[in-house]
Design a protein around this motif. Structure first.
Motif, PDB file in Angstrom:
ATOM      1  N   HIS A  24       0.842  -1.187   0.000  1.00  0.00           N
ATOM      2  CA  HIS A  24       0.000   0.000   0.000  1.00  0.00           C
ATOM      3  C   HIS A  24       0.885   1.248   0.000  1.00  0.00           C
ATOM      4  O   HIS A  24       1.717   1.415   0.870  1.00  0.00           O
ATOM      5  N   ARG A  25       0.677   2.083  -0.994  1.00  0.00           N
ATOM      6  CA  ARG A  25       1.359   3.364  -1.084  1.00  0.00           C
ATOM      7  C   ARG A  25       0.309   4.441  -1.257  1.00  0.00           C
ATOM      8  O   ARG A  25      -0.701   4.225  -1.918  1.00  0.00           O
ATOM      9  N   VAL A  26       0.576   5.592  -0.682  1.00  0.00           N
ATOM     10  CA  VAL A  26      -0.391   6.683  -0.789  1.00  0.00           C
ATOM     11  C   VAL A  26      -0.464   7.170  -2.233  1.00  0.00           C
ATOM     12  O   VAL A  26       0.548   7.260  -2.930  1.00  0.00           O
ATOM     13  N   SER A  27      -1.659   7.453  -2.666  1.00  0.00           N
ATOM     14  CA  SER A  27      -1.906   7.984  -4.002  1.00  0.00           C
ATOM     15  C   SER A  27      -1.168   9.308  -4.168  1.00  0.00           C
ATOM     16  O   SER A  27      -1.214  10.163  -3.285  1.00  0.00           O
ATOM     17  N   ALA A  42      -5.645  15.816   8.911  1.00  0.00           N
ATOM     18  CA  ALA A  42      -5.948  15.038   7.711  1.00  0.00           C
ATOM     19  C   ALA A  42      -5.172  13.732   7.743  1.00  0.00           C
ATOM     20  O   ALA A  42      -4.038  13.681   8.219  1.00  0.00           O
ATOM     21  N   ALA A  43      -5.810  12.679   7.219  1.00  0.00           N
ATOM     22  CA  ALA A  43      -5.165  11.367   7.138  1.00  0.00           C
ATOM     23  C   ALA A  43      -5.675  10.644   5.902  1.00  0.00           C
ATOM     24  O   ALA A  43      -6.848  10.754   5.542  1.00  0.00           O
ATOM     25  N   VAL A  44      -4.771   9.900   5.258  1.00  0.00           N
ATOM     26  CA  VAL A  44      -5.121   9.079   4.106  1.00  0.00           C
ATOM     27  C   VAL A  44      -5.142   7.629   4.568  1.00  0.00           C
ATOM     28  O   VAL A  44      -4.214   7.161   5.231  1.00  0.00           O
ATOM     29  N   PHE A  45      -6.225   6.918   4.187  1.00  0.00           N
ATOM     30  CA  PHE A  45      -6.408   5.518   4.556  1.00  0.00           C
ATOM     31  C   PHE A  45      -6.482   4.649   3.306  1.00  0.00           C
ATOM     32  O   PHE A  45      -7.072   5.051   2.304  1.00  0.00           O
ATOM     33  N   SER A  46      -5.920   3.451   3.403  1.00  0.00           N
ATOM     34  CA  SER A  46      -6.164   2.459   2.364  1.00  0.00           C
ATOM     35  C   SER A  46      -7.585   1.957   2.551  1.00  0.00           C
ATOM     36  O   SER A  46      -8.224   2.217   3.573  1.00  0.00           O
ATOM     37  N   GLU A  50      -5.761   0.981   6.711  1.00  0.00           N
ATOM     38  CA  GLU A  50      -4.359   1.258   7.023  1.00  0.00           C
ATOM     39  C   GLU A  50      -4.106   2.743   6.840  1.00  0.00           C
ATOM     40  O   GLU A  50      -4.466   3.329   5.822  1.00  0.00           O
ATOM     41  N   VAL A  51      -3.488   3.375   7.837  1.00  0.00           N
ATOM     42  CA  VAL A  51      -3.162   4.795   7.744  1.00  0.00           C
ATOM     43  C   VAL A  51      -1.886   4.923   6.918  1.00  0.00           C
ATOM     44  O   VAL A  51      -0.835   4.425   7.305  1.00  0.00           O
ATOM     45  N   LEU A  52      -1.995   5.596   5.785  1.00  0.00           N
ATOM     46  CA  LEU A  52      -0.865   5.736   4.872  1.00  0.00           C
ATOM     47  C   LEU A  52      -0.120   7.044   5.043  1.00  0.00           C
ATOM     48  O   LEU A  52       1.075   7.123   4.764  1.00  0.00           O
ATOM     49  N   LEU A  53      -0.834   8.089   5.472  1.00  0.00           N
ATOM     50  CA  LEU A  53      -0.226   9.413   5.596  1.00  0.00           C
ATOM     51  C   LEU A  53      -1.052  10.246   6.561  1.00  0.00           C
ATOM     52  O   LEU A  53      -2.278  10.149   6.569  1.00  0.00           O
ATOM     53  N   ARG A 124      -8.425   3.618  -4.718  1.00  0.00           N
ATOM     54  CA  ARG A 124      -9.228   3.034  -3.636  1.00  0.00           C
ATOM     55  C   ARG A 124      -8.702   3.476  -2.272  1.00  0.00           C
ATOM     56  O   ARG A 124      -8.463   2.675  -1.376  1.00  0.00           O
ATOM     57  N   GLN A 125      -8.513   4.783  -2.153  1.00  0.00           N
ATOM     58  CA  GLN A 125      -8.044   5.368  -0.902  1.00  0.00           C
ATOM     59  C   GLN A 125      -8.984   6.480  -0.471  1.00  0.00           C
ATOM     60  O   GLN A 125      -9.732   7.025  -1.273  1.00  0.00           O
ATOM     61  N   LEU A 126      -8.918   6.791   0.817  1.00  0.00           N
ATOM     62  CA  LEU A 126      -9.792   7.795   1.415  1.00  0.00           C
ATOM     63  C   LEU A 126      -8.959   8.857   2.099  1.00  0.00           C
ATOM     64  O   LEU A 126      -7.994   8.541   2.798  1.00  0.00           O
ATOM     65  N   LEU A 127      -9.341  10.111   1.922  1.00  0.00           N
ATOM     66  CA  LEU A 127      -8.734  11.220   2.656  1.00  0.00           C
ATOM     67  C   LEU A 127      -9.784  11.733   3.629  1.00  0.00           C
ATOM     68  O   LEU A 127     -10.860  12.153   3.216  1.00  0.00           O
TER      69      LEU A 127
END
Length: 145
Positions: A24-27, A42-46, A50-53, A124-127
């Motif tokens: 998993h890598r952040v978009s 702010a947080a990016v999730f897979s 999974e918290v990516l950023l 397929r990621q969420l901010l």
């Protein structure tokens, strides 16, 4: 659950072989958006949670998930396995259509935050972005982070 919600959920739960093997890598798009939100929560999730950023304020309020290893990067896993994560921040959610959430932070006390969700359907990621009403008590507390 609406038909749109069901379709979105089904789409996010599909796994393809390339994704399963690559990790998993952040978009890049979401990373750029987060880069322009340095003072916001702010947080990016897979799609697996999974918290990516995370931004610095998100780390200060929720803890550092993106810098963790293994299953500790997953919000739900850490919530259940780490009692300090539960003590640090407890949420009170209202009706599903209400974007406001009340959080009890161990040091800051009660916070009322609005949450917005931006979906990247390709990656397929969420901010998830949390904001307080400007000039509110919660806004003043967040500035102290």
């Amino acid at each position: 659950m609406s038909n749109v919600d069901r379709e979105l959920l089904a789409y996010f739960l599909r796994i393809d072989r390339d994704e399963a093997e690559s990790g998993h890598r952040v978009s890049p798009f979401l990373a750029l958006v987060v880069e322009h939100l340095p003072e916001d929560l702010a947080a990016v999730f897979s799609r697996f949670g999974e918290v990516l950023l995370q931004t610095r304020p998100a780390i200060a309020l929720f803890g550092d998930y993106s810098g963790a290893d293994g299953s500790s990067r997953f919000l739900v896993d850490r919530w259940w396995r780490d009692p300090s994560a539960r003590r640090r921040l407890l949420a009170e959610a209202g009706p599903a259509h209400d974007r406001r959430r009340r959080y009890r932070h161990a040091e800051l006390g009660m916070l009322t935050l609005h949450r917005q969700l931006l979906v990247d359907p390709v990656e397929r990621q969420l901010l998830l972005i949390f904001t307080a009403v400007p000039g509110s008590v919660s806004d003043d507390k967040l500035r102290r982070l």
